[in-house]
Scaffold this motif. Sequence first.
Motif, short mmCIF file in Angstrom:
data_model
loop_
_atom_site.label_atom_id
_atom_site.label_comp_id
_atom_site.label_asym_id
_atom_site.label_seq_id
_atom_site.Cartn_x
_atom_site.Cartn_y
_atom_site.Cartn_z
N GLY A 303 -28.06 4.14 45.05
CA GLY A 303 -27.07 5.19 45.29
C GLY A 303 -27.38 6.00 46.54
N THR A 304 -27.33 7.31 46.37
CA THR A 304 -27.56 8.22 47.49
C THR A 304 -28.95 8.01 48.08
N SER A 305 -29.93 7.75 47.22
CA SER A 305 -31.29 7.52 47.72
C SER A 305 -31.33 6.27 48.60
N TYR A 306 -30.51 5.29 48.26
CA TYR A 306 -30.41 4.07 49.07
C TYR A 306 -29.83 4.41 50.45
N ALA A 347 -40.37 3.45 47.74
CA ALA A 347 -39.44 3.63 46.60
C ALA A 347 -38.90 5.05 46.68
N ILE A 348 -37.59 5.16 46.90
CA ILE A 348 -37.00 6.50 47.04
C ILE A 348 -36.20 6.81 45.78
N SER A 349 -36.55 7.90 45.13
CA SER A 349 -35.82 8.26 43.91
C SER A 349 -35.94 9.76 43.66
N GLN A 350 -34.82 10.42 43.59
CA GLN A 350 -34.83 11.85 43.28
C GLN A 350 -35.48 12.07 41.92
N SER A 351 -34.94 11.41 40.91
CA SER A 351 -35.39 11.65 39.53
C SER A 351 -36.76 11.05 39.26
N GLY A 352 -37.08 9.97 39.96
CA GLY A 352 -38.32 9.26 39.68
C GLY A 352 -38.27 8.46 38.40
N GLU A 353 -37.07 8.34 37.80
CA GLU A 353 -36.97 7.61 36.54
C GLU A 353 -35.92 6.51 36.61
N SER A 399 -26.78 19.49 39.51
CA SER A 399 -25.49 18.83 39.70
C SER A 399 -25.72 17.31 39.69
N VAL A 400 -24.84 16.61 39.01
CA VAL A 400 -25.03 15.15 38.92
C VAL A 400 -24.98 14.52 40.31
N ALA A 401 -24.03 14.97 41.13
CA ALA A 401 -23.95 14.41 42.49
C ALA A 401 -25.11 14.96 43.31
N SER A 402 -25.87 14.06 43.87
CA SER A 402 -27.07 14.46 44.59
C SER A 402 -26.72 15.05 45.96
N SER A 408 -33.71 16.52 51.28
CA SER A 408 -35.19 16.51 51.29
C SER A 408 -35.71 15.10 51.61
N GLN A 409 -35.00 14.09 51.11
CA GLN A 409 -35.43 12.71 51.41
C GLN A 409 -35.34 12.45 52.92
N LEU A 410 -34.23 12.92 53.52
CA LEU A 410 -34.06 12.71 54.97
C LEU A 410 -35.16 13.43 55.75
N ALA A 486 -18.37 9.02 51.62
CA ALA A 486 -17.39 8.33 50.76
C ALA A 486 -17.86 8.37 49.30
N LEU A 487 -19.15 8.16 49.09
CA LEU A 487 -19.68 8.18 47.71
C LEU A 487 -19.47 9.56 47.08
N LYS A 488 -19.80 10.61 47.84
CA LYS A 488 -19.65 11.97 47.30
C LYS A 488 -18.20 12.21 46.92
N LEU A 489 -17.27 11.81 47.81
CA LEU A 489 -15.86 12.09 47.52
C LEU A 489 -15.41 11.35 46.26
N SER A 604 -29.68 10.98 35.58
CA SER A 604 -30.88 10.18 35.70
C SER A 604 -30.60 8.83 35.03
N VAL A 605 -30.60 7.76 35.85
CA VAL A 605 -30.13 6.47 35.32
C VAL A 605 -31.34 5.66 34.85
N THR A 606 -31.76 5.94 33.61
CA THR A 606 -33.00 5.33 33.13
C THR A 606 -32.75 4.00 32.43
C1 F6R Z 1 -25.13 10.12 43.82
C2 F6R Z 1 -26.30 10.02 43.00
C3 F6R Z 1 -26.79 8.66 42.63
C4 F6R Z 1 -28.32 8.61 42.72
C5 F6R Z 1 -28.83 7.27 42.17
C6 F6R Z 1 -30.33 7.14 42.32
O1 F6R Z 1 -24.73 11.46 44.04
O2 F6R Z 1 -26.87 11.00 42.60
O3 F6R Z 1 -26.20 7.68 43.41
O4 F6R Z 1 -28.71 8.80 44.04
O5 F6R Z 1 -28.48 7.15 40.82
O6 F6R Z 1 -30.99 8.15 41.64
P1 F6R Z 1 -32.49 8.53 41.94
O7 F6R Z 1 -32.56 9.06 43.33
O8 F6R Z 1 -32.83 9.56 40.91
O9 F6R Z 1 -33.28 7.27 41.79
#
Ligand code: F6R
Length: 608
Positions: A303-306, A347-353, A399-402, A408-410, A486-489, A604-606
Amino acid sequence: MCGIIGYTGHRPAVPVCIEGLRRLEYRGYDSAGVTFAQQGRLEVIKESGKLAELERALEKAGNVYNATTALAHTRWATHGVPNQANAHPHLDGGERVALVHNGIIENFQSLRQELADKGYTFRSDTDSEVLVQLLSEGLHHHGSMKEALSWTLGRAEGAFAIVVLSLDRPGRLWGARQHSPLVMGLGVGENFLASDIPAFLPYTREVVFLEEGELVEIDASSWRVYDLETLKVRDKEPQTITWDVQAAQKGGYKHFMLKEIFEQPRVIRDCLTGRLDAAAGEVRLEELDDLPDPERITVVACGTSYYAGLWGKHIIEKLARVPVDVTIASEFRYSDPIVGPGDMVLAISQSGETADTLAGMRLARERGAKVLGLCNVVGSSVARESDAVIYTQAGPEISVASTKAMCSQLTLLLCIALRLARRLGRFSDEDMETAAKALDELPGTLDDALPEMRETAQKYSRLYSEAANFLYLGRGWAYPMALEGALKLKEISYIHAEGYAAGEMKHGPIALIDPKFPTFALAMADELFPKVKSNLIEVQARGGKIIALTNPGLDLEVDHPWPLPHVWGPLNVFMALPALQLFAYELADYLGKDVDQPRNLAKSVTVE
Ligand code: F6R
C-alpha cells in the motif's frame, strides 16, 4: 485485524474494556462484543455495527458494573459476515469458556468437521468459534487451562492472538499469540491484555510484549508468561512506554486524518532529531551503519508503504547510486525472489504487523539477506524480526488512511539515501551541507505552508466534488506520489482514481480523458517539468480539466494551478504529499464520508 482488550483488576471492567475498544477501533469495526462473569454465568453482549451499537446494548442490559474482569473485542470480518452471531466473544457449548481471537485459523474447516463428528454444534460461521470448542475438548482431556490451550493452539494452523475467560476462574485471563499482536499492560492491582498499547494507556505505561508462541496468565495482582508448546516459564522484562494517550486523540481537529496531516512538520522534526547535524552538515543513521554496504536493496512493503518505497528507490538510486528493486510484499513472498547474502531487504511497514510484509522479510532472512525494518510501532513484529530497525517515530497513527506515517517513511528513506551516499563517497561535503541546511528548514517551511494548502484543498475539492473519476499524473519522483494521491482519494472518498506515469498516459489512459474526467497533475520545478507540461497539453487538447501542483514562477497554464513553496529538489515530495492528502481529505469530508474509518478497510492488515 481485530481489536482485543482484556482487563482484570479492581475497577468496573466493562467500562474499562469499552473505552479500550474505542481506542482500538482503528483495527476493525464491523461488530463488537464483551463478556464477563455474573451470577454464576458468562454474560456475552455483542452487536454488529460500530461500538455505539454495543454501548446501546449494554445500556439496555443494565447492571454491567459489578464485574472486575472482562474481555472485549472489535471485529473486522475474515470468516463469516459481520453479524451478531459472528461477533466475538464466542462461547463453548457448555458456556463455561469465552474466547476472543484476532487472526485466521487456516485449518478451521477440518477442525470444525472433526468437532462436528463428535457432536459439537456451532452458533457462528467463524474460525474463532472452532477454537473455543476445541478448547473445551482440550479441557476434557487435560484439565488445566494452560495445558488445554497448549494442546488446542498446537493444533491450530495460521495466525492468532487470543484471550480466554473461564467461569471456573472468573478473575483470571489467559492469552496467547502466534503471528498476531498481543501486549500485556501491568498496573497496580490490575493487569491488561490487548492488541495494542493505546487500549490501556490511560492506566499504565508498563508493558510486556508477547513473542510468537507465548502463553500468558494474568489476574489482578500477578502475571506469568510461558512457552506455549512446552509450558516452561519464560522471563520477560517490562518496558516503559514514553508516549502519551493524548497523542492518540484528536486534539481539536475534526478528524484524526486532518490532525495527522498537520502533524507532519513535527514528524519530520522528530525523525531528524539526533540524526541530522545541520551545523556539521551530516546525517547519522547508526541503525544503518550496523549493516554492511549493500550491493543492492530490495524494498518489500504494501500500500502506501510500498509507494514510499518507490520514492525511496528514486532517491537512493539518485543520491547513493545503489540499485533498488521495490516489490509489493504479497507478490514478493510467492515469487521465489532472487535475494541472498550481500542483499539488503528493506521492509517498510507503519504498523509493523502487516502479514505479507512479515512473510516477505522472513523469506528474505531465510535466504541469507539482511533485513532492515522501517517501522513505526516499537516492539512490533517487523521491529523484532529485522536484523536492524529504524523507527519512523511518527507516533500512533489512528486514521485508517496513512498520512504522517508515510511522511516519516519518506524522511527516513531520504536519510538512508544520504547516509549511504556519504558512506560510499558519492555525495560531496558541499552537497551534504546544502542537503542538511534544506532539511533543517523543511519543518518550518511546511508548518507555514499547511494552512494555505488546506484552504486551496477546500476550494478545489468543492469545484471537483461531482467528478466520478480522477487521473493522477507524475514523472520521476512525482510518479509514486501520483499513485499515493490516487490511493488516498479512492480510499476515503470512494471516487475512482488512477495514478499513472505521465509519459505513459498516451499509451492508453488518454482515451478516458473528456471534460468530465479531470486530471490531478504533479508539475513541480524539476528536470522533468517540460516533459510533464507537454503531457498536460495533451490532456487539455482532449478537453480534460487539470489541477496541478506546481511552483511559483513556472510557465504552466492549467485550469487550477496549485503553487507550493520552493524547496531543495528532493524535498518537493514533502510539499506535494500533504497537498494530495488534504485534497482527498477535503473532498471526502465534503461528500460526508467517514474519513477516519473508511468502509471495508482496517488499519493493521495482519492477515494475508
Ligand atoms: C493506505 C494504507 C495502507 C497501508 C498498507 C500497509 O492509506 O494505510 O495502504 O499503507 O496496508 O500497512 P503497513 O505500513 O502498516 O505495513
